[in-house]
Scaffold this active site. Structure first.
Site, PDB file in Angstrom:
ATOM      1  N   SER A  38      22.507  12.578  66.316  1.00 59.53           N
ATOM      2  CA  SER A  38      21.085  12.466  66.029  1.00 59.53           C
ATOM      3  C   SER A  38      20.216  13.174  67.069  1.00 59.53           C
ATOM      4  O   SER A  38      19.190  12.661  67.481  1.00 59.53           O
ATOM      5  CB  SER A  38      20.707  10.976  65.976  1.00 59.53           C
ATOM      6  OG  SER A  38      19.615  10.785  65.135  1.00 59.53           O
ATOM      7  N   ASN A  41      18.118  19.323  67.017  1.00 59.56           N
ATOM      8  CA  ASN A  41      18.541  20.721  67.202  1.00 59.56           C
ATOM      9  C   ASN A  41      17.358  21.693  67.101  1.00 59.56           C
ATOM     10  O   ASN A  41      17.336  22.704  67.792  1.00 59.56           O
ATOM     11  CB  ASN A  41      19.709  21.146  66.283  1.00 59.56           C
ATOM     12  CG  ASN A  41      19.720  20.437  64.969  1.00 59.56           C
ATOM     13  OD1 ASN A  41      18.720  19.866  64.566  1.00 59.56           O
ATOM     14  ND2 ASN A  41      20.849  20.464  64.301  1.00 59.56           N
ATOM     15  N   CYS A  42      16.374  21.338  66.283  1.00 54.95           N
ATOM     16  CA  CYS A  42      15.219  22.235  66.149  1.00 54.95           C
ATOM     17  C   CYS A  42      14.392  22.289  67.434  1.00 54.95           C
ATOM     18  O   CYS A  42      13.590  23.197  67.634  1.00 54.95           O
ATOM     19  CB  CYS A  42      14.326  21.792  64.992  1.00 54.95           C
ATOM     20  SG  CYS A  42      15.235  21.578  63.460  1.00 54.95           S
ATOM     21  N   ALA A 276      29.091  15.909  49.755  1.00 60.18           N
ATOM     22  CA  ALA A 276      28.712  16.802  50.867  1.00 60.18           C
ATOM     23  C   ALA A 276      27.224  17.119  50.787  1.00 60.18           C
ATOM     24  O   ALA A 276      26.645  17.192  49.685  1.00 60.18           O
ATOM     25  CB  ALA A 276      29.532  18.086  50.830  1.00 60.18           C
ATOM     26  N   GLY A 278      23.709  19.080  53.234  1.00 61.02           N
ATOM     27  CA  GLY A 278      23.229  19.836  54.398  1.00 61.02           C
ATOM     28  C   GLY A 278      23.596  21.308  54.372  1.00 61.02           C
ATOM     29  O   GLY A 278      23.862  21.897  53.324  1.00 61.02           O
ATOM     30  N   ASP A 279      23.610  21.892  55.562  1.00 56.66           N
ATOM     31  CA  ASP A 279      23.845  23.338  55.699  1.00 56.66           C
ATOM     32  C   ASP A 279      25.195  23.768  55.135  1.00 56.66           C
ATOM     33  O   ASP A 279      25.404  24.956  54.867  1.00 56.66           O
ATOM     34  CB  ASP A 279      23.852  23.730  57.188  1.00 56.66           C
ATOM     35  CG  ASP A 279      22.466  23.738  57.805  1.00 56.66           C
ATOM     36  OD1 ASP A 279      21.490  23.445  57.088  1.00 56.66           O
ATOM     37  OD2 ASP A 279      22.365  24.041  59.011  1.00 56.66           O
ATOM     38  N   TYR A 422     -12.298  19.794  53.070  1.00 59.53           N
ATOM     39  CA  TYR A 422     -13.128  20.809  53.727  1.00 59.53           C
ATOM     40  C   TYR A 422     -14.280  20.202  54.513  1.00 59.53           C
ATOM     41  O   TYR A 422     -15.044  19.378  54.004  1.00 59.53           O
ATOM     42  CB  TYR A 422     -13.715  21.796  52.687  1.00 59.53           C
ATOM     43  CG  TYR A 422     -14.891  22.553  53.261  1.00 59.53           C
ATOM     44  CD1 TYR A 422     -14.727  23.388  54.364  1.00 59.53           C
ATOM     45  CD2 TYR A 422     -16.176  22.390  52.739  1.00 59.53           C
ATOM     46  CE1 TYR A 422     -15.806  24.039  54.940  1.00 59.53           C
ATOM     47  CE2 TYR A 422     -17.267  23.043  53.303  1.00 59.53           C
ATOM     48  CZ  TYR A 422     -17.080  23.861  54.414  1.00 59.53           C
ATOM     49  OH  TYR A 422     -18.132  24.481  54.988  1.00 59.53           O
ATOM     50  N   LYS A 430     -14.198  27.648  50.028  1.00 58.50           N
ATOM     51  CA  LYS A 430     -13.193  28.399  49.249  1.00 58.50           C
ATOM     52  C   LYS A 430     -12.039  28.609  50.208  1.00 58.50           C
ATOM     53  O   LYS A 430     -12.026  29.551  51.007  1.00 58.50           O
ATOM     54  CB  LYS A 430     -13.739  29.765  48.833  1.00 58.50           C
ATOM     55  CG  LYS A 430     -14.752  29.719  47.718  1.00 58.50           C
ATOM     56  CD  LYS A 430     -15.114  31.155  47.375  1.00 58.50           C
ATOM     57  CE  LYS A 430     -16.509  31.193  46.796  1.00 58.50           C
ATOM     58  NZ  LYS A 430     -17.174  32.471  46.963  1.00 58.50           N
TER      59      LYS A 430
HETATM   60  P1  FAD Z   1      23.838  19.561  61.563  1.00 62.81           P
HETATM   61  O1  FAD Z   1      22.533  18.921  61.827  1.00 62.81           O
HETATM   62  O2  FAD Z   1      24.116  20.860  62.261  1.00 62.81           O
HETATM   63  O3  FAD Z   1      24.970  18.526  61.897  1.00 62.81           O
HETATM   64  C1  FAD Z   1      26.325  18.803  61.667  1.00 62.81           C
HETATM   65  C2  FAD Z   1      27.161  18.062  62.688  1.00 62.81           C
HETATM   66  O4  FAD Z   1      28.478  17.945  62.185  1.00 62.81           O
HETATM   67  C3  FAD Z   1      27.275  18.799  64.004  1.00 62.81           C
HETATM   68  O5  FAD Z   1      26.763  18.025  65.069  1.00 62.81           O
HETATM   69  C4  FAD Z   1      28.763  19.064  64.154  1.00 62.81           C
HETATM   70  O6  FAD Z   1      29.223  18.926  65.486  1.00 62.81           O
HETATM   71  C5  FAD Z   1      29.365  17.995  63.269  1.00 62.81           C
HETATM   72  N1  FAD Z   1      30.713  18.335  62.765  1.00 62.81           N
HETATM   73  C6  FAD Z   1      31.080  19.490  62.163  1.00 62.81           C
HETATM   74  N2  FAD Z   1      32.383  19.430  61.818  1.00 62.81           N
HETATM   75  C7  FAD Z   1      32.833  18.229  62.210  1.00 62.81           C
HETATM   76  C8  FAD Z   1      34.091  17.586  62.140  1.00 62.81           C
HETATM   77  N3  FAD Z   1      35.168  18.182  61.584  1.00 62.81           N
HETATM   78  N4  FAD Z   1      34.218  16.338  62.650  1.00 62.81           N
HETATM   79  C9  FAD Z   1      33.152  15.716  63.197  1.00 62.81           C
HETATM   80  N5  FAD Z   1      31.939  16.293  63.299  1.00 62.81           N
HETATM   81  C10 FAD Z   1      31.783  17.518  62.806  1.00 62.81           C
HETATM   82  N6  FAD Z   1      15.555  23.945  60.601  1.00 62.81           N
HETATM   83  C11 FAD Z   1      14.270  23.846  60.244  1.00 62.81           C
HETATM   84  O7  FAD Z   1      13.996  23.523  59.094  1.00 62.81           O
HETATM   85  N7  FAD Z   1      13.264  24.078  61.153  1.00 62.81           N
HETATM   86  C12 FAD Z   1      13.520  24.434  62.431  1.00 62.81           C
HETATM   87  O8  FAD Z   1      12.599  24.619  63.247  1.00 62.81           O
HETATM   88  C13 FAD Z   1      14.863  24.580  62.822  1.00 62.81           C
HETATM   89  N8  FAD Z   1      15.170  24.961  64.084  1.00 62.81           N
HETATM   90  C14 FAD Z   1      16.478  25.035  64.460  1.00 62.81           C
HETATM   91  C15 FAD Z   1      16.768  25.402  65.765  1.00 62.81           C
HETATM   92  C16 FAD Z   1      18.090  25.467  66.178  1.00 62.81           C
HETATM   93  C17 FAD Z   1      18.398  25.893  67.584  1.00 62.81           C
HETATM   94  C18 FAD Z   1      19.151  25.140  65.266  1.00 62.81           C
HETATM   95  C19 FAD Z   1      20.572  25.187  65.712  1.00 62.81           C
HETATM   96  C20 FAD Z   1      18.861  24.793  63.959  1.00 62.81           C
HETATM   97  C21 FAD Z   1      17.518  24.730  63.540  1.00 62.81           C
HETATM   98  N9  FAD Z   1      17.184  24.389  62.230  1.00 62.81           N
HETATM   99  C22 FAD Z   1      15.873  24.313  61.861  1.00 62.81           C
HETATM  100  C23 FAD Z   1      18.230  24.135  61.214  1.00 62.81           C
HETATM  101  C24 FAD Z   1      18.496  22.641  61.075  1.00 62.81           C
HETATM  102  O9  FAD Z   1      18.718  22.099  62.340  1.00 62.81           O
HETATM  103  C25 FAD Z   1      19.702  22.464  60.170  1.00 62.81           C
HETATM  104  O10 FAD Z   1      19.375  22.996  58.909  1.00 62.81           O
HETATM  105  C26 FAD Z   1      20.085  21.005  59.999  1.00 62.81           C
HETATM  106  O11 FAD Z   1      20.353  20.414  61.231  1.00 62.81           O
HETATM  107  C27 FAD Z   1      21.320  20.908  59.107  1.00 62.81           C
HETATM  108  O12 FAD Z   1      21.743  19.590  59.036  1.00 62.81           O
HETATM  109  P2  FAD Z   1      23.280  19.238  58.777  1.00 62.81           P
HETATM  110  O13 FAD Z   1      23.365  17.758  58.808  1.00 62.81           O
HETATM  111  O14 FAD Z   1      23.770  19.968  57.603  1.00 62.81           O
HETATM  112  O15 FAD Z   1      24.038  19.857  60.033  1.00 62.81           O
END
Ligand code: FAD
Length: 554
Positions: A38, A41-42, A276, A278-279, A422, A430
Site C-alpha cells: 500500500s 508509487n505515484c 485479475a 490492474g496493470d 463560475y 463561458k
Molecule cells: P501495483 O500497484 O504496481 O502493485 C503490484 C504489486 O504486486 C507490486 O508491489 C509487486 O511487487 C507485487 N507482485 C508482483 N508479482 C508478485 C508475486 N508473484 N508475488 C507477490 N507480489 C507480487 N498512475 C496514475 O494514474 N497517475 C500517476 O501519477 C502515476 N504515477 C506513477 C509513478 C510511478 C513512479 C509509477 C511506478 C507508477 C505510476 N502510476 C501512476 C501507475 C500506477 O501506480 C499503476 O497503474 C498502479 O499502481 C497499478 O496498480 P496494480 O495494483 O495493478 O499494480
C-alpha cells in the site's frame, strides 16, 4: 471463504479492503513480494525531487495497521512463485523456504514491470535505474551524491518526464532521450510540443527521434543512433511497462496483447476462481472496444474494488477504460483523456479535431493563465472521442469534466450545455469546455470550417491564400507568404481580396480568425480557419516562422 491476493498495492489492496467491508468472515491474505504494501508509487518522483519530505508519507499503510483496521493477513517479502489451479493452491517464497497456501478465490494484482531493453553494454552499466517501487526509489537516491552531475532519462513518457523534473530540481543536469519524434508519445504532436518547450525552457536537454544504441564505460557514456555520446552519472530507464503476467501464464491462464492477462467483464481469468485486475490485465478501450493495456492508478483501484464486489456476489461489470492521464512538467500541466487524434485515426475513426485557447479563469481577474484545449470528435454524430489540454493552471478541472463527459457518452452539443461553476477567480461564464463545445458545434453545423496545422503547407501549395488578421503590433513572428489585414480593418478592405481566391485565415489563437472567417463567408468569399492559429503553428513548426523587428518592418 478464503481469498488470496497477489500484489499488495493499488489493485490488490483495494480488493482486500473492499472485500473485508463486504465479507467480515472471509479469510483474506495479501501476498506482496516487495518489502512494502500500500505504498504511493505515484508519489515516488516527488520524494526524489524533495517535494514530499517524509518517507512515511509514501507508506500509506503497514501490515499492522491493515490487520488492526481491516483484519487482513498481509505478508510482505513473500513472492508467489507458482499457482496450481487444480489443487487451488499457490507456492510462496518466504525467506529461504517455500510453502503452500490454499484458496477458494485467488485475485492476481501483480501490476506491471519496467521494460528493460536489450542494448549492448546495459548489463554492465552500474548507474542505470528504473522506478517502480520504494526500493527502486532508494536505489536512485543512493546514486545521487555530490559527484552526481549528469542524469540521462531514456524514455519521455509520464514517469520519465516526472523524473526529469525531479532530477533537475535536485540540481542535476538532465538530458531526456526519446525514440519517438516527440516527447509524451501518447499525446498528439502539437500538444506535446508545448511540453517539449517547457522542458527546454527549464534547462532540460531534449533529444527526440533518437534511441540509445550502446552503453559504454559501465554506463558512463551512452551512445545514440546518430553517434552522439551523452555523459551520465545516473540513467533512468523509463521506456514503458509491460504486464507482470509470467506467474499467470505459467499457470495456464490465457494472456493477450503484450502478455496482459485476459479477463472477462467480471475479472474472471480463463481459470476458474482466479481473477485479475490492474496493470496486469487486458482491458477494453471503451471508445473502440479494442483490447488495451491501461497502466493507471484510477482503473487499478476501481477494478480492485469491483472484483471484490463480484466475489461478494454484487452485480458489477468492467465497462472498460477511456484512459485519463495528467502530468506536471515544471510550470506546465499536460493532460489527456480518451483517444488521441492519432489513436482515433489508427482505429479507423476519421476524427474531426478543434483547438480552443482560453483562460483558466476570467481574463479580467488577476492571474489568469492561458489554457489550450483540443477536442477529438465525430463530425457527423458529435460523439466525443478524446480531449487534451496544456496550460499552467486549470487543466485538471477541464480534463476531468471532459473525461466525465466522454465516459458518460455525452456529445459535442452537450458540452455547450454544461453548467459549470463560475465566479471570476475560478472560471469564466463561458468556460473553455463550453467554448470548445461551441466551436465543435460550429464545425458540425458548417458555420465554420477549419484546417489543421499539419495541413497548412499542402493547402498553400494547392493555391490557397493565407490571411493573417492579427494587429500590426503582434507581427514580430510571421508566416511565410501571408497577407496581413488586421481584423478591425477587414470589412473596409475586403476589396483588396481576390473574390476568386480561397482563403485560410489565422490570428494569434483562433478567435479573431473565426470572426474574420465569418465576415468573409458572409461577404461571399471562400474561407477556412487555421485551427489553433499562429500560436499553435509556431509552437509545433517554429522553423517555419519568420521573425522580424517591428521598427524594421514599419
Ligand atoms: P501495483 O500497484 O504496481 O502493485 C503490484 C504489486 O504486486 C507490486 O508491489 C509487486 O511487487 C507485487 N507482485 C508482483 N508479482 C508478485 C508475486 N508473484 N508475488 C507477490 N507480489 C507480487 N498512475 C496514475 O494514474 N497517475 C500517476 O501519477 C502515476 N504515477 C506513477 C509513478 C510511478 C513512479 C509509477 C511506478 C507508477 C505510476 N502510476 C501512476 C501507475 C500506477 O501506480 C499503476 O497503474 C498502479 O499502481 C497499478 O496498480 P496494480 O495494483 O495493478 O499494480
Amino acid at each position: 471463504m478464503k481469498v488470496l491476493i497477489v500484489g499488495g498495492v493499488a489493485g490488490g489492496m483495494s480488493a482486500a479492503t473492499r472485500l473485508r467491508r463486504l465479507m467480515e468472515d472471509a479469510e483474506i491474505i495479501v501476498l506482496e513480494k516487495g518489502p512494502y504494501v500500500s505504498f504511493a508509487n505515484c508519489g515516488l518522483p516527488y520524494f526524489i525531487a524533495g517535494e514530499i519530505t517524509t518517507r512515511d508519507q509514501l507508506l500509506l499503510q503497514t501490515p499492522e495497521s491493515l490487520k488492526a483496521r481491516f483484519g487482513l493477513d498481509v505478508r510482505p517479502n513473500q513472492e508467489v512463485l507458482a499457482i496450481h489451479p487444480e489443487q487451488k493452491t499457490v507456492t510462496i517464497h518466504r525467506d529461504s523456504e517455500t510453502y503452500e497456501e490454499s484458496y477458494d478465490k485467488l485475485i492476481l494484482a501483480p501490476g506491471a514491470k519496467a521494460i528493460i531493453p536489450k542494448i549492448p553494454g546495459l548489463d554492465r552499466a552500474t548507474n542505470c535505474r528504473q522506478l517502480r517501487n520504494v526500493p527502486d526509489m532508494d536505489a536512485i537516491l543512493q546514486k545521487i551524491d555530490q559527484h552526481t552531475r549528469q542524469a540521462v532519462v531514456v524514455g519521455a513518457g509520464f514517469i520519465g518526464l516526472e523524473m526529469a523534473e525531479s532530477l533537475k530540481n535536485r540540481g542535476l543536469e538532465v538530458a531526456v532521450v526519446e525514440k519517438a519524434s516527440q516527447v509524451l508519445p501518447s499525446m498528439d504532436e502539437e500538444m506535446a510540443a508545448y511540453v517539449k518547450n517547457e522542458l527546454i525552457a527549464k534547462g532540460i536537454k531534449v533529444i527526440t527521434g533518437q534511441s540509445a544504441v550502446s552503453f559504454e564505460e559501465e554506463g558512463k557514456k551512452i551512445r545514440l543512433e546518430d553517434d552522439t555520446v551523452l555523459d551520465s552519472d545516473l540513467t533512468l530507464l523509463s521506456i514503458g511497462v509491460q504486464p507482470e503476467s509470467r506467474l499467470a501464464a505459467e499457470a495456464g491462464i490465457t494472456t493477450g496483447i503484450r502478455g496482459g492477462i485476459l479477463v472477462d467483464e467480471n475479472y474472471q481469468t480463463s481459470q476458474k476462481d482466479i481473477y485479475a485486475v490492474g496493470d496486469a490485465i487486458v482491458t477494453k478501450q471503451q471508445l473502440t472496444g479494442e483490447d488495451a493495456l491501461i497502466s493507471l492508478a484510477s482503473p487499478a483501484n476501481r477494478q480492485g474494488r469491483q472484483v471484490a464486489d463480484v466475489i461478494a456476489g454484487l452485480p458489477r461489470k468492467n465497462r472498460g477504460n477511456i484512459g485519463t492521464a495528467i502530468l506536471r512538467v515544471f510550470g506546465l500541466t499536460a493532460a489527456m483523456t480518451g483517444l488521441s487524434e492519432k489513436a482515433a485515426v489508427s482505429a479507423g475513426l476519421q476524427p474531426a479535431v478543434i483547438h480552443v485557447s482560453g483562460k483558466d479563469h476570467a481574463g479580467y481577474y488577476p492571474g489568469a493563465k492561458d489554457l489550450l484545449l483540443k477536442l477529438i470528435f465525430n463530425k457527423e454524430t458529435g460523439t466525443l472521442y478524446g480531449a487534451q489540454a496544456v496550460g499552467q493552471s486549470g487543466v485538471d478541472k477541464r480534463m476531468d469534466v471532459l473525461a466525465t463527459a466522454i465516459k458518460s457518452g455525452l456529445t459535442v452539443a452537450d458540452l455547450a450545455e454544461l453548467e459549470l461553476s463560475y465566479a471570476p477567480p475560478f472560471g469564466s461564464a463561458k468556460d473553455p469546455v463550453n467554448l470548445i463545445g461551441y466551436a465543435a458545434l460550429n464545425l458540425i453545423e458548417g458555420i465554420s470550417e477549419s484546417i489543421q496545422w499539419h495541413e497548412l503547407s499542402a493547402e498553400l501549395a494547392a493555391g490557397k491564400q493565407l490571411l493573417d488578421v492579427r494587429n500590426t503590433a503582434e507581427m514580430t513572428g510571421r508566416f511565410k507568404n501571408a497577407l496581413h489585414i488586421p481584423l478591425n480593418e477587414l470589412r473596409d478592405r475586403l476589396t483588396e481580396l481576390d473574390p476568386t481566391a480561397s482563403y485560410i485565415v489565422s490570428c494569434h489563437s483562433g478567435l479573431r480568425s473565426y470572426l474574420a472567417e465569418r465576415i468573409l463567408k458572409q461577404s461571399g468569399y471562400e474561407a477556412k480557419n487555421l485551427d489553433g492559429a499562429f500560436a499553435l503553428y509556431q509552437t509545433v513548426r517554429p522553423e517555419e516562422i519568420i521573425h522580424v523587428s517591428l521598427d524594421h518592418n514599419a
